[in-house]
Design a protein around this motif. Structure first.
Motif, short mmCIF file in Angstrom:
data_model
loop_
_atom_site.label_atom_id
_atom_site.label_comp_id
_atom_site.label_asym_id
_atom_site.label_seq_id
_atom_site.Cartn_x
_atom_site.Cartn_y
_atom_site.Cartn_z
N SER A 259 0.82 -1.18 -0.06
CA SER A 259 -0.09 0.11 -0.04
C SER A 259 0.97 1.23 -0.18
O SER A 259 1.56 1.49 0.92
N VAL A 260 0.92 1.96 -1.18
CA VAL A 260 1.91 3.09 -1.16
C VAL A 260 0.84 4.34 -1.22
O VAL A 260 0.06 4.43 -1.96
N ALA A 261 1.10 5.39 -0.30
CA ALA A 261 0.31 6.58 -0.13
C ALA A 261 0.36 7.17 -1.52
O ALA A 261 1.37 7.42 -2.20
N GLU A 262 -0.73 7.86 -2.01
CA GLU A 262 -0.83 8.55 -3.05
C GLU A 262 0.14 9.63 -3.41
O GLU A 262 0.33 10.45 -2.29
N GLY A 263 0.86 9.67 -4.22
CA GLY A 263 1.84 10.91 -4.48
C GLY A 263 3.30 10.31 -4.09
O GLY A 263 4.43 10.86 -4.23
N SER A 264 3.34 9.07 -3.54
CA SER A 264 4.56 8.41 -2.91
C SER A 264 5.04 7.42 -4.07
O SER A 264 4.38 6.70 -4.82
N ARG A 265 6.49 6.99 -3.98
CA ARG A 265 6.91 5.89 -4.76
C ARG A 265 7.58 4.96 -4.05
O ARG A 265 8.40 5.19 -3.05
N LEU A 266 7.51 3.88 -4.40
CA LEU A 266 8.29 2.63 -3.88
C LEU A 266 9.22 1.88 -4.77
O LEU A 266 8.48 1.58 -6.06
N LEU A 267 10.37 1.98 -4.82
CA LEU A 267 11.46 1.56 -5.73
C LEU A 267 11.87 0.08 -5.24
O LEU A 267 12.56 0.23 -3.95
N ILE A 268 11.71 -0.81 -5.70
CA ILE A 268 12.72 -2.13 -5.50
C ILE A 268 13.86 -2.34 -6.25
O ILE A 268 13.66 -2.59 -7.57
N ASN A 269 15.15 -2.08 -5.92
CA ASN A 269 16.10 -2.24 -7.08
C ASN A 269 16.26 -3.52 -7.41
O ASN A 269 16.55 -3.69 -8.60
N ASN A 270 15.97 -4.43 -6.48
CA ASN A 270 16.37 -5.85 -7.13
C ASN A 270 15.23 -6.62 -6.54
O ASN A 270 15.07 -7.06 -5.45
N PHE A 271 14.36 -7.22 -7.42
CA PHE A 271 13.07 -8.13 -7.05
C PHE A 271 13.29 -9.46 -7.58
O PHE A 271 13.31 -9.64 -8.73
N THR A 272 13.60 -10.56 -6.63
CA THR A 272 13.91 -11.89 -7.22
C THR A 272 13.70 -12.88 -6.00
O THR A 272 12.89 -12.45 -4.93
N THR A 273 14.07 -14.06 -6.25
CA THR A 273 13.55 -15.09 -5.25
C THR A 273 14.73 -15.20 -4.15
O THR A 273 15.68 -14.54 -4.24
N LYS A 274 14.73 -16.02 -3.14
CA LYS A 274 15.25 -16.10 -2.04
C LYS A 274 16.86 -16.46 -2.35
O LYS A 274 17.10 -17.31 -3.28
N GLY A 275 17.77 -15.78 -1.69
CA GLY A 275 19.39 -16.04 -2.00
C GLY A 275 19.60 -15.48 -3.14
O GLY A 275 20.19 -15.94 -3.99
N ASN A 276 19.03 -14.27 -3.43
CA ASN A 276 19.38 -13.48 -4.74
C ASN A 276 19.18 -14.22 -5.91
O ASN A 276 20.08 -14.48 -6.88
N GLY A 277 18.04 -14.96 -6.04
CA GLY A 277 17.69 -15.71 -7.27
C GLY A 277 18.12 -17.48 -7.17
O GLY A 277 18.22 -18.00 -8.12
N GLY A 278 18.02 -17.58 -5.72
CA GLY A 278 18.61 -19.04 -5.49
C GLY A 278 17.46 -20.16 -5.45
O GLY A 278 17.64 -21.28 -5.44
N VAL A 279 16.18 -19.43 -5.67
CA VAL A 279 14.96 -20.34 -5.62
C VAL A 279 14.50 -20.36 -7.36
O VAL A 279 14.23 -19.35 -7.57
N TRP A 280 14.47 -21.84 -7.68
CA TRP A 280 13.94 -21.79 -9.11
C TRP A 280 12.38 -22.07 -9.41
O TRP A 280 12.13 -22.93 -8.55
N GLN A 281 11.85 -21.50 -10.11
CA GLN A 281 10.46 -21.54 -10.40
C GLN A 281 9.67 -21.62 -9.02
O GLN A 281 9.04 -22.58 -8.92
N ALA A 282 9.78 -20.83 -8.37
CA ALA A 282 8.72 -20.43 -7.37
C ALA A 282 7.43 -20.43 -7.57
O ALA A 282 7.11 -19.83 -8.64
N GLN A 283 6.71 -20.98 -6.86
CA GLN A 283 5.12 -21.14 -7.03
C GLN A 283 4.53 -20.33 -6.22
O GLN A 283 4.75 -20.08 -5.12
N ASN A 284 3.19 -20.12 -6.52
CA ASN A 284 2.34 -19.44 -5.68
C ASN A 284 2.69 -18.18 -5.21
O ASN A 284 2.51 -17.82 -3.91
#
Length: 377
Positions: A259-284
């Motif tokens: 939930s991001v307040a109107e007029g505000s920004r949320l930046l995720i620099n790196n969005f990936t799985t656990k372990g910086n990409g250590g989980v392959w084919q994450a489900q659900n």
């Protein structure tokens, strides 16, 4: 022979119900009254015993007071708080030091455990120094922490055990600095108004955790937020001002509510799985946007795209469902896209929702098509 002797000493210590203070001032354990500590006092030893603040106990450390707790094992706890511990105030210093002067073979218990209230004022400090046990478990366990002063872990690396805080209120003057020791939260709420969090990673355990970012750029010294398990995690983030998360890692069976307040920004620099990409084919895995507003969510990764209205992460062959609700809780239906925002130099996640007139035209066109098909039959 030395190992046998050491083990026998530990077993004997397990039957001690309490440890006596090093001087006569601090009441014996358990403390079930209110006590003001204004001098330099100490409890503990390197071989065992627990000093306990009972459910009716209140320990106030202020007026320049300092309590040093010495420990040398974590087969069981050394300091336990089931009541209230107040360390310092806004204008009166107080210090609690947890110190292990020598290394030992790690056990599986938290040497510092607080199920009660732990309040650290602006002039207060809680410091962990000396040797810290390194193992895949929780060695510091705090249920409720109100922090306007400083919590610091002095060893800056080589510690695998976790510093757990379930419910945190971090004031503008507060500093939670575990450095090389990972933070951990499970079924708790973090209210961050300001201050500083410095840690390698915040691990999120099974259940539900909420992070409320009530000011700007509050996570600049936290390297990663990482969902620790595939056993079902609901991570909620309520963002009231512009903020950046360096690394946000998820696992299978993860629901991230934003939930991001109107007029505000949320930046995720790196969005990936656990372990910086250590989980392959994450489900659900899913991201749920509450009170959705355009121009509020950005991702630093540029090699992602949208497939079937889902965010696709090719490096880990994982799809993340995207769901959005308006301010009234109504489900928004539209077309997701992941596009470069040239004005902001950021990759923006957008949702195009048809206007009511356009939506009516689409529905009408579908109805006409259905009628035409029926006539042909």
């Amino acid at each position: 022979m030395k190992k046998i002797f050491y083990f026998s000493v530990l077993i004997s210590a397990a039957f001690l119900a309490q440890i006596a203070p090093a001087d006569a001032q601090l009441p014996s354990s358990p403390l079930n009254e209110e006590y003001a500590l204004t001098g330099a006092e100490s409890v503990g030893n390197t071989w065992g015993g627990t000093y306990e603040i009972g459910a009716a106990g209140v320990l106030n450390i202020s007026g320049g007071g300092m309590l040093t707790v010495t420990y040398g094992q974590n087969q069981w706890g050394t300091f336990s708080n089931n009541g209230v511990v107040n360390i310092g105030t806004d204008d009166s210093a107080g210090t609690l030091i947890m110190n292990s002067p020598a290394s030992f073979s790690p056990g599986w218990s938290s040497f510092f455990y607080s199920s009660g209230e732990l309040n650290i004022g602006k002039a207060g400090s809680l410091t962990f120094t000396g040797y810290l046990p390194s193992y895949w478990g929780v060695s510091v366990n705090i249920k409720n922490l109100d922090l306007a002063g400083t919590v610091s872990v002095l060893p800056d690396g080589g510690v695998d055990s976790y510093f757990r805080v379930d419910n945190l209120t971090l004031r503008e003057s507060g500093a939670l600095e575990t450095n090389g020791m990972n933070l951990y939260v499970e079924n708790g709420v973090w209210d961050i108004y300001g201050g500083r969090i410095a840690a390698t990673k915040l691990r999120v355990g099974a259940g539900s955790a909420t992070i409320n970012l009530r000011g700007e750029n509050l996570l600049g010294n936290l390297n990663a937020i990482s969902v620790d398990t595939d056993q079902g995690v609901n991570l909620k983030m309520n963002v009231e001002a512009d903020n950046t998360v360096k690394n946000l890692e998820f696992h299978s069976n993860t629901s991230i509510e934003l939930s991001v307040a109107e007029g505000s920004r949320l930046l995720i620099n790196n969005f990936t799985t656990k372990g910086n990409g250590g989980v392959w084919q994450a489900q659900n895995a899913e991201i749920i946007f509450r009170d959705w507003s355009g121009g509020s969510f950005f991702i630093g990764n540029s090699d992602y795209w949208i497939e079937d209205n889902r965010l696709y992460i090719p490096a880990v062959d994982t799809y993340v469902d995207l769901i959005a609700y308006d301010a009234d809780g109504g489900l928004l239906s539209g077309v997701w896209s992941f596009e470069w925002n040239a004005d902001l130099n950021l990759n923006e996640l957008t949702l195009t929702v048809p206007e009511p007139a356009a939506l009516a035209a689409i529905i009408g066109a579908i109805a006409l098509a259905v009628c035409a098909i029926r006539r042909r039959r």
